[in-house]
Design a protein around this motif. Structure first.
Motif, short mmCIF file in Angstrom:
data_model
loop_
_atom_site.label_atom_id
_atom_site.label_comp_id
_atom_site.label_asym_id
_atom_site.label_seq_id
_atom_site.Cartn_x
_atom_site.Cartn_y
_atom_site.Cartn_z
N PRO A 104 -4.51 -10.77 -3.43
CA PRO A 104 -5.19 -10.63 -4.72
C PRO A 104 -6.03 -9.36 -4.86
O PRO A 104 -6.21 -8.86 -5.97
CB PRO A 104 -6.07 -11.89 -4.79
CG PRO A 104 -6.21 -12.35 -3.38
CD PRO A 104 -4.94 -11.98 -2.71
N ASP A 105 -6.52 -8.83 -3.74
CA ASP A 105 -7.33 -7.61 -3.82
C ASP A 105 -6.50 -6.39 -4.22
O ASP A 105 -7.06 -5.37 -4.64
CB ASP A 105 -8.01 -7.35 -2.48
CG ASP A 105 -7.03 -7.22 -1.33
OD1 ASP A 105 -6.19 -8.13 -1.16
OD2 ASP A 105 -7.08 -6.22 -0.59
N LEU A 106 -5.16 -6.47 -4.10
CA LEU A 106 -4.30 -5.36 -4.48
C LEU A 106 -3.65 -5.56 -5.85
O LEU A 106 -2.91 -4.68 -6.33
CB LEU A 106 -3.19 -5.17 -3.42
CG LEU A 106 -3.64 -4.76 -2.01
CD1 LEU A 106 -2.43 -4.69 -1.08
CD2 LEU A 106 -4.35 -3.42 -2.05
N GLN A 152 0.83 -1.21 0.00
CA GLN A 152 0.00 0.00 0.00
C GLN A 152 0.86 1.26 0.00
O GLN A 152 0.57 2.23 -0.70
CB GLN A 152 -0.93 -0.01 1.22
CG GLN A 152 -2.04 -1.05 1.13
CD GLN A 152 -2.85 -1.16 2.42
OE1 GLN A 152 -2.35 -0.84 3.51
NE2 GLN A 152 -4.09 -1.64 2.31
N THR A 153 1.94 1.23 0.77
CA THR A 153 2.84 2.39 0.81
C THR A 153 3.55 2.56 -0.53
O THR A 153 3.70 3.68 -1.03
CB THR A 153 3.88 2.22 1.93
OG1 THR A 153 3.22 1.97 3.17
CG2 THR A 153 4.74 3.46 2.06
N LEU A 154 3.96 1.45 -1.14
CA LEU A 154 4.63 1.51 -2.44
C LEU A 154 3.69 2.07 -3.50
O LEU A 154 4.10 2.90 -4.33
CB LEU A 154 5.11 0.12 -2.84
CG LEU A 154 5.78 0.01 -4.22
CD1 LEU A 154 7.02 0.89 -4.29
CD2 LEU A 154 6.14 -1.45 -4.53
N LEU A 155 2.43 1.66 -3.49
CA LEU A 155 1.47 2.17 -4.46
C LEU A 155 1.28 3.68 -4.29
O LEU A 155 1.20 4.43 -5.29
CB LEU A 155 0.13 1.44 -4.31
CG LEU A 155 0.12 -0.04 -4.74
CD1 LEU A 155 -1.18 -0.70 -4.33
CD2 LEU A 155 0.33 -0.15 -6.25
N ARG A 156 1.21 4.12 -3.05
CA ARG A 156 1.03 5.55 -2.80
C ARG A 156 2.26 6.33 -3.27
O ARG A 156 2.13 7.39 -3.91
CB ARG A 156 0.79 5.78 -1.30
CG ARG A 156 0.65 7.25 -0.91
CD ARG A 156 0.22 7.40 0.53
NE ARG A 156 1.12 6.75 1.46
CZ ARG A 156 2.31 7.28 1.85
NH1 ARG A 156 2.71 8.46 1.36
NH2 ARG A 156 3.07 6.64 2.71
#
Length: 634
Positions: free
Chosen positions: A341-343, A291-295
């Motif tokens: 899988p949800d990400l 999540q941090t990497l995506l942001r």
């Protein structure tokens, strides 16, 4: 060894018997000398019992006094590192008995370390590599203190970091190298302390979070996880909070741990790690990192990254920092598909957006490499040699064959096949040392696998005397484990000593002699002491002898006719150093070993071996009361 009293001593003993006849004087002389011989043999038999406590020179108070004397001796040392080494070793030995004196020694060592590091930091910019090549002795002292008093070590760490910050503030320009080195040294010290004091290790690791992240953070986390994975997961969680908003070149060092990657990728320094066998990935930590990497990926598309995030590849080409993000996204995608899988959709979208934002040449460079690296099967030695033989340039062909032989692929092939491959090399300057390296490696493996006949046959093909001496000690070590082969072990040890003595005055010859000395102690105490003397003589003829761990590998350059020094081959030959050899010998022949310490001409080696012998005495004296209680009758 013990010697018979000279004749004149016996004669003096009898000189007062002037009234005795000549015949009686001769008879008495013989009787006295026989008595002396018997007494000496009885003493020797006691020392051969292996109990240091039976040695007359092993006394508790004398041992402590000897240790204190070595502290005084350090004031005559010119080398700061050697002085610090003796001080902390002596302090550690004194701690259980005389804590006040131990604290004084630790304090003195830390003060010397502070001065030593200050002198190094004041070196001209072109000599700053010294900072990276030599350990910061302040951390060495802090680690030693932490094993005895973690609270004091934490205080010293705080003082040290405060001084460093003050120096940085006073400097005209900010030196980022110092911050990176500080983080690495804190984490390296923390890693070394895990096995002895996990709380002290965590104190140092938390202090490192105030500095840039480095390749060492994953190494520390995996090492901590071996002992306490819950603590490792908690520290990773703290690190993620700290580095989530730091430059990308720091944040991406956190990608390895949650997915149990054995490699860190070039982010920007390539790291290799040992993942614990019982390691269990934490799904919560994986999710938080992704999540941090995506942001951060979305932010990088909107706001250009810091210039420091850009990096140069091995060929010198500059790659945008977003290329690191692309590599990370592509690397974690298989794990996200399986575990999160949800990400997955968000990861794919981010990857494609980052990809199209990069220059076409960068896309071409990164994408195929990342997608095909796991798809290409490992080539066999035959295939690698086949490719080499198709190369028209002779030098390039030789280079490819050498690289194939030195690769892990050759380890799986038979000796005959690898020798055939080496024979295809046209340059004898390369061929001969490469064959020696091969025979050395295979002989070492054979000795480890208890194939002693094969090991001896291969050892005979090795040219270097130092290498042969080492291999003979390895073979003898295995042969000594079985009573049926101990006679042959003696013969092999004799060969080891002969080769070492002919090799010249080198560190590797000295290591072989020290090792042989301890191995002899299992079958011949007299020869053991004699070979120890040979080792000391060898060491005394070496200028500035250094037995640090880094000096266990003999390095040879394979010199080509057209390009000298193109290839480097290593002969890893670990062996005993004087400190450990004397510690082992003192358990067997205490008095003789103690007297041998004075034979060293080097003051540091004289002090370090004396401390090792004193350590054995203190341990033995402490055990004796407990053993007496066990054997006492009710």
């Amino acid at each position: 060894m013990y010697k018979l009293l000279p004749y004149r001593n016996c004669k003096d003993h009898l000189s007062r018997q002037m009234a005795i006849s000549v015949t009686l004087r001769v008879a008495l002389l013989v009787t006295v000398c026989i008595f002396v011989v018997i007494a000496r043999h009885q003493t020797l038999a006691q020392s051969k019992s292996g109990r240091a406590g039976a040695a007359s020179l092993c006394k508790h108070d004398d041992a402590l006094e000897t240790i204190r004397q070595q502290i005084d001796v350090t004031r005559t040392f010119d080398d700061a590192v050697q002085r610090i080494t003796i001080l902390i070793r002596a302090a550690d030995l004194l701690w259980p008995f005389q804590q006040d004196k131990a604290r004084v020694a630790f304090t003195e060592a830390f003060e010397i370390a502070v001065r030593n590091e200050k002198e190094k930091s004041e070196q001209p910019k072109n000599n700053r590599s010294l900072l990276m090549e030599t350990p910061d002795q302040r951390y060495v002292v802090i680690r030693a203190v932490a094993r005895r008093d973690s609270a004091w070590a934490k205080k010293l760490t705080g003082q040290m970091l405060k001084l460093d910050r003050q120096s940085a503030e006073q400097a005209s320009t900010r030196d980022s190298l110092n911050d990176v080195l500080t983080a690495q040294r804190l984490l390296d010290s923390a890693t070394q302390l895990i096995s002895t004091d996990i709380n002290a290790a965590l104190d140092l690791a938390r202090a490192s979070l105030n500095y840039p992240a480095s390749v060492e953070i994953s190494r520390f986390l995996y090492k901590l996880a071996e002992v306490n994975q819950q603590a490792a997961d908690q520290f990773y969680d703290q690190a993620l909070v700290v580095y989530a908003e730091r430059p990308m070149r720091e944040f991406l060092y956190l990608q390895a741990y949650p997915f149990a990657f054995r490699q860190g990728g070039d982010m920007p320094v390539f790291g290799f790690y040992q993942v614990p066998a019982n390691f269990v990935t934490n799904n919560s930590l994986q999710r938080r990192f992704v999540q941090t990497l995506l942001r951060r990926a979305q932010q990088a598309l909107e706001v250009p990254l810091d210039e420091g995030d850009n990096f140069r590849s091995a060929n010198g080409n500059l790659t945008p920092g977003t290329g690191h993000i692309l590599q990370a996204l592509m690397r974690i995608e298989p794990q996200v598909r399986e575990l999160l899988p949800d990400l997955l959709e968000a990861v794919i979208q981010a990857r494609e957006k980052i990809l199209v934002s990069l220059p076409a040449e960068t896309q071409e460079k990164l994408l195929p490499r990342e997608r095909n690296v796991s798809a290409s099967p490992t080539e066999t030695l035959d295939e690698l040699i086949g490719t080499a033989e198709k190369t028209p340039n002779v030098n390039q062909r030789d280079d490819l064959i050498v690289m194939a032989v030195l690769s892990d692929v050759s380890d799986k092939e038979s000796l005959a096949d690898v020798v055939d491959a080496i024979d295809k090399i046209s340059d004898s300057n390369i061929r001969e040392p490469l064959l020696e390296w091969l025979y050395f490696r295979r002989a070492k493996d054979a000795a480890k696998g208890k194939r002693f006949d094969e090991a001896e046959r291969l050892t005979s093909k090795v040219e270097g005397r130092e290498q042969r001496a080492f291999l003979h000690t390895e073979i003898a070590r295995g042969l000594l484990n079985t009573s049926a082969t101990q006679t042959h072990a003696r013969e092999v040890l004799d060969e080891a000593v002969s080769e070492a003595n002919k090799a010249g005055m080198t560190i590797f010859a000295a290591r072989a002699l020290l090792t042989a000395s301890i191995l002899y102690s299992k079958i011949d105490r007299s020869q053991s002491v004699s070979v120890l003397g040979d080792a000391i003589n060898c060491i005394n003829h070496i200028e500035a002898p250094d037995f640090s761990a880094g000096d266990q590998t003999l390095v040879k350059a394979i010199k080509r006719r057209s390009n000298p020094g193109r290839f480097i081959i290593n002969f890893y030959m670990p062996g005993l150093d004087p400190e450990n050899a004397f510690r082992e010998m003192a358990k067997i022949e205490f008095d003789n070993t103690l007297s041998q310490t004075t034979a060293f001409t080097d003051k540091f080696l004289r002090a370090i071996t004396t401390l090792a012998v004193a350590d054995v005495c203190l341990q033995q004296v402490q055990r004796e009361p407990k053993e007496s209680k066990k054997t006492a009758k009710p």
